[in-house]
Design an enzyme around this catalytic site. Structure first.
Site, mmCIF file in Angstrom:
data_model
loop_
_atom_site.group_PDB
_atom_site.id
_atom_site.type_symbol
_atom_site.label_atom_id
_atom_site.label_comp_id
_atom_site.label_asym_id
_atom_site.label_seq_id
_atom_site.Cartn_x
_atom_site.Cartn_y
_atom_site.Cartn_z
ATOM 1 N N THR B 469 0.955 -1.154 0.011
ATOM 2 C CA THR B 469 0.061 -0.083 0.133
ATOM 3 C C THR B 469 0.948 1.220 -0.039
ATOM 4 O O THR B 469 0.405 2.316 -0.396
ATOM 5 C CB THR B 469 -0.868 0.035 1.227
ATOM 6 N N LYS B 702 -7.576 9.725 6.344
ATOM 7 C CA LYS B 702 -8.695 8.867 6.680
ATOM 8 C C LYS B 702 -8.366 7.489 6.317
ATOM 9 O O LYS B 702 -9.056 6.470 6.440
ATOM 10 C CB LYS B 702 -10.011 9.296 5.915
ATOM 11 N N GLU B 706 -9.723 0.904 1.386
ATOM 12 C CA GLU B 706 -10.832 0.201 0.973
ATOM 13 C C GLU B 706 -11.910 0.906 0.444
ATOM 14 O O GLU B 706 -12.986 0.553 -0.557
ATOM 15 C CB GLU B 706 -11.577 -0.287 2.309
#
Lengths: 334, 739
Positions: B469, B702, B706
């Site tokens: 990621t 945040k 997903e």
């Protein structure tokens, strides 16, 4: 993977003698399918004869004006060969509709014809499969059969042949040159692959001790009117649900000769010469194409997950013929 | 903070290592005398192993041992010892525990040999005789037996509010439909693998594919009774996981067991078919009944969920929270029941529950918008929500309106013809669809450590993971910005159980959680540096408070007078320090309790559907995301792109097909389990709308892992409807369903 022995052949004669001498021997060239199957114990050859050094990679014109594809020419070299692109674009398109660039770089033309089915059960040694283990039964008939046959299947096997290239070769009526202990022979593509019948373990009529040396294309390439239409569940790297290879010989808008071969619907590329003949002398139009499509799927029988292929085949044949004949879709009641 | 690292499209700091093969994954750590284990998987779904003959396998020269339930070492006996950080309520599967077979492809033996090839061959020689028992793998057959679990792994369904049944009955426009998606497997590119290294004296070092090394460490300690100091787990790189690495998988058990028994290093890597032998996104069927007033006000939502679980654990995910999150509605009722099957326990898979619940809700909302006769975007805006009704709290921030506005503008939504089948191009029907989505923006407690050397090198560390990621990169950026150092002077370390604790990398909380810890530890480092400077009486910083100094260009200096500055390297040298170390533990603030933190998105999709052949092409996607502060627009965009691609797969391709003749997933390879290929992915535009959020965490981020996927599948399904006039309510939408 089971242990195996390995030799490398230097010429066709020694390759044939190696294959016929050793029981359970298999020829290996690109290995793009065989090695996968060996790793999961679906195929367990005791001996491998490596033929990659044989001088069978060339693509050259025949005396009759056709083209001879060496058995070891790669799918990529064939698809991008100038003669193939210009005179047999149907073949070029079909090859490029299959696999991935990496696989096509490695896979050979003869190997493409010899690839095994993609039936899920054939690939899983913990399930019954008559093709993998004759007599154990067919799991696909009452199992998951989305990529299975609607034509020419038997109670023993409903697998399909996965090749795209072979579908184009069927339309082009290619001839397969093979060499065995008794010498050379030529097998028309229509007789090369088999229907499953009660011997689904046999994909082709190539004898265990024969090897393919070349694929011969006749001068007729249908370079002006052709289509390879492939329907699949994603845009690349997926086997055909239904594919259609069409070659038309036309004078004006009249069809002199039509060749149609279907992929993804049977244990072999599917031709129906009687249905093709319906088009001889006819104008190219949706009205004339529809009966041919209907005739092609006449007698087709689907299973729980693949019955849609019958209608899909029908529509795909019409679409492919329209494209090949350059008939404007929208001016024909579409 | 003048280096402006945060918000910069910084290239991945580990990019070069990855593309040059220097980054090593769990199965790539080569040590002396490494042995190889291959797992034998069961051929049946349920029953008992009557007899297992390993003699032929053991006779193969080079085979060291075949472990089965008969000769395995003694293991912990309580469920709690096997329960990992992500375990659902129940009794976790214990490999080689006894002769019982609980699911198909269950690991039943481990063959260990000198080479991988020998182990694989010997594994094929293990002969197993089973006593088979009746099994249930057919979801629809078992659905009548669905039950409410004693305890939910996910949010307990909230009590109904308002009068949903009455409101539904009286509503002017109604939709009552059932939506489903099949089981799906994570299928990361890297298959699960563990290399367990024997260090002597009962100590091991374990390289594991896991989304949190501490989870593996705890599991090993619990199951094998090892002390913490005797087991170190490392996982520096993970080749994708998407949730499959949240729980220790059985290859970890196998490798550690064999290593401890053989006193020799052992590697166990699973095969691609074996990747279908453990957790997966559960098949889920959802009944949605919606009602709207004539003016388009959403009057009622009733949402019933039926989802697959195993016989031994009650897995559940947040499928039913979305009616309370996405829309304002005064009458809502939800329920979530489980359908027990003889399969392995499902497992969180990218946006667990979100992709599922939002898919169904956003399709039903779309259907309702047509019934009301409102533009689907208008309808959604009409029922816009500013409060999380499940929790009855305001959102910490929600720039979803801006997502709709910017997304619609870039997409050209205003040119949409409302009628289905009204846009075409040759034999292609064109459809435009929209959906919105949300995902929790959680912060968890996390530790971090910072070490600054007198050479000016800053090392910050935490036991978190980088599953592809970009954790390495964004944490380096945060640390560089906080300390005013160039990013090249910063190294971030992760994936090591000896580092400060951190939660599993999942739930999109790593940027906020570990990022906050990194920020905090750097602030503490700053304070310590100031204290150090103040140790000398003539220091120009003597009277300065921490808020009066800044760290920039490798220096500490006074904000008011930048000529009062000292290079950090000099500060350490002057004070005869080789380095300074600080540790910190960050926690979510109390203020967060009063708010509901979510990221939001609006996705616009164009599809072209061949009218005759049914083939569907997703030609354009515009996704607008409100995800708080964007730490790195480049890695952030990649996250969202990945979510869009996977959403295309979920909508059109992905399905783990269960064969009920065998109780076995049958399309267990990547040739037949379809995920999108490049040719399936066309124009994808990602917009990040500005969103400030001072509540969600100190960084205002945040998390984006997903939010990118949640609303893609419904937007595609809605576009397919707009194109064809056909509502396909069972995923994947394959050509046969629309032709």
């Amino acid at each position: 993977m089971k242990p195996f022995t390995y030799t490398r052949a230097d010429d066709v004669t020694s390759a044939v003698s190696e294959v016929s001498r050793q029981e359970g021997a298999k020829v290996i060239a690109g290995g793009t399918n065989l090695l996968d199957l060996m790793k999961i114990d679906v195929m367990q050859p005791r001996h491998l004869v490596d033929i990659t050094r044989l001088a069978l990679t060339t693509i050259e014109k025949t005396a009759e004006g056709g083209l001879l594809l060496g058995a070891l020419a790669t799918n990529a070299d064939t698809a991008y060969h100038e003669q193939v692109e210009q005179r047999y674009p149907l073949l070029s398109h079909a090859i490029l509709a299959g696999a991935t660039a990496q696989l096509r770089n490695k896979a050979t033309d003869a190997g493409n014809l010899l690839q095994r089915t993609r039936c899920y059960y054939f690939y899983d040694t913990h399930t019954a499969c008559n093709k993998r283990e004759p007599g154990t039964g067919c799991s696909a008939i009452h199992g998951y059969n989305r990529n299975h046959a609607i034509l020419g299947h038997s109670e023993h096997c409903i697998a399909t042949h996965p090749s795209d290239m072979a579908v184009a070769l069927a339309a082009l009526e290619a001839r397969i040159h093979v060499t065995g202990p008794q010498g050379e022979r030529t097998i028309p593509i229509a007789d090369f692959h088999r229907l499953p019948g009660d011997t689904p373990e046999k994909d082709t009529n190539l004898a265990d001790d024969e090897i393919i040396t070349a694929i011969e294309l006749s001068p007729k390439g249908f370079a002006r009117h052709y289509t390879y239409l492939k329907n699949r569940d994603r845009a690349s790297y997926a086997f055909a649900l239904v594919s259609v290879a069409v070659g038309l010989d036309m004078e004006g808008d009249t069809i002199q000769e039509a060749r149609i071969a279907l992929g993804g619907v049977a244990h072999k590329p599917w031709r129906n010469p009687e249905a093709e003949a319906l088009l001889t002398g006819k104008k190219a139009s949706r009205e004339n194409f529809q009966p041919v499509a209907d005739a092609y799927v006449h007698g087709a029988k689907g299973f729980e997950h693949n019955s849609f292929k019958i209608e899909l085949a029908r529509r795909s044949i019409v679409r492919a013929l329209m494209q090949a004949a350059h008939v404007d879709q929208n001016s024909n009641g579409n | 903070m003048a280096t402006n690292q945060i918000g910069k499209p910084q290239n991945r700091v580990d990019g070069r290592d990855k593309v040059t093969g220097q980054a090593r994954y769990a199965a790539e750590f080569n040590v002396k005398d490494l042995a190889y284990g291959v797992v034998v998987s069961s051929a049946i779904a349920k029953g008992r192993i009557k007899e297992m003959d390993t003699s032929e396998a053991l006779r193969v020269e080079g085979v060291l041992e075949v472990f089965t339930s008969e000769n395995r070492p003694k293991l912990a006996s309580y469920d709690t010892s096997f329960q990992d950080e992500d375990a659902p309520p129940g009794s976790p599967f214990r490999p080689l525990f006894n002769r019982d077979v609980l699911f198909n492809m269950q690991p039943i033996a481990l063959v260990v040999a000198e080479t991988y090839e020998l182990a694989r061959y010997a594994a094929s020689l293990v002969k197993v005789e089973y006593e088979t028992e009746e099994y249930a793998t057919d979801f629809e057959k078992e659905r009548p037996n669905a039950y409410v679990p004693e305890e939910y792994k996910s949010t307990t369904p909230p009590d109904p509010w308002g009068k949903p049944e009455t409101a539904l009955k009286e509503a002017e426009h109604k939709v009552a439909e059932e939506y489903s998606h099949p089981s799906q497997h994570h299928n990361p590119m890297e298959m699960h693998a563990t290399t367990a290294v024997w260090e002597g004296d009962g100590r091991i070092t374990v390289y594991d594919k896991i989304q949190g090394v501490l989870n593996s460490q705890e599991y090993i300690m619990g199951v094998f009774g090892l002390a913490k100091e005797d087991v170190r787990v490392l996982s520096p790189f993970v080749g994708g996981a998407f949730g499959s690495g949240l729980r220790p998988q059985y290859q970890l058990f196998m490798a550690v067991m064999a290593t401890l028994e053989l006193k020799r290093s052992v590697r166990v890597a699973l095969t691609r078919p074996q990747m279908f032998s453990f957790g997966h996104r559960p098949k889920t069927v959802q009944q949605l009944s919606l009602g709207a007033a004539a003016d388009g006000t959403l009057e009622a939502v009733v949402h019933h969920v039926f989802a697959e679980t195993s016989r031994f654990e009650d897995y559940s995910e947040d499928v039913i929270i979305w009616p309370g999150v996405l829309y304002k509605c005064d009458n809502v009722k939800v329920s979530h029941k489980l359908v027990g099957l003889d399969v392995y326990t499902p497992l969180d898979m990218r946006a667990p529950g979100g992709t599922t619940g939002i898919y169904a809700l956003e399709c039903a909302i779309d259907e309702l918008s047509y019934k009301v006769g409102m533009d689907p975007v208008e309808f959604r805006l009409k029922n816009y929500s500013v409060r999380d009704q499940n929790e009855d709290k305001p959102f910490s921030s929600k720039e979803l309106r801006e997502c709709y506005r910017q997304g619609a503008e870039l997409f050209g939504w205003k040119d949409r013809k409302p009628q289905p089948r009204s846009m075409r191009e040759g034999h292609n029907l064109i459809g435009w669809g929209v959906a919105n989505g949300a995902w929790e923006a959680t912060q968890k407690p996390s530790g971090a450590k910072a070490v600054l050397t007198k050479e000016g090198k800053l090392t910050v560390s935490s036991a978190t993971a980088d599953i592809g990621t970009g954790t390495y990169t964004i944490m380096s950026q945060i640390a560089a910005e906080c300390m005013g150092l160039p990013i090249e002077a910063v190294e971030f370390k992760l994936g090591d159980s000896s580092l400060p604790q951190s939660p599993l990398e999942g739930g999109s909380w790593t940027a906020s959680t570990v990022g906050s810890a990194v920020k905090l530890v750097c602030e503490k480092l700053g304070e310590k540096l100031l204290e150090l400077a103040q140790e000398s009486d003539d220091s120009p910083f003597k009277e300065a408070g921490i808020e009066e100094v800044e760290f920039t260009d490798g220096q500490m200096r006074l904000k008011e007078n930048s000529s009062v500055a000292i290079p950090l390297t000099q500060l350490l040298r002057d004070n005869k320090k080789d380095n300074i170390q600080v540790e910190a533990e960050s926690k979510p603030s109390d203020e967060q309790e009063n708010y509901s933190p979510y990221s939001h998105s609006a996705v616009f999709v164009e599809v072209k559907v061949d009218e005759d052949l049914g083939t569907i092409k997703v030609t354009r996607v515009v996704t607008a995301v409100a995800g708080g502060r964007i730490l790195n627009p480049k890695t952030a965009r990649s996250q969202i792109l990945g979510g869009v691609v996977w959403g295309i797969g979920m909508a059109l391709e992905e399905e783990s097909v269960m064969d009920h003749q065998y109780g076995r997933f049958i399309n267990h390879d990547l040739a037949e389990y379809h995920v999108p290929v490049n040719a399936d992915v066309h124009d994808v535009e990602v917009i990040f709308v500005d969103e400030e959020d001072s509540i969600v965490n100190p960084l205002g981020v945040k998390g984006l892992g997903e939010i990118g996927i949640v609303s893609v599948a419904p937007a595609i399904a809605n576009a397919v409807y707009h194109a064809t006039g056909k509502r396909v309510r069972d995923l994947p939408i394959t050509l046969d369903k629309v032709m």
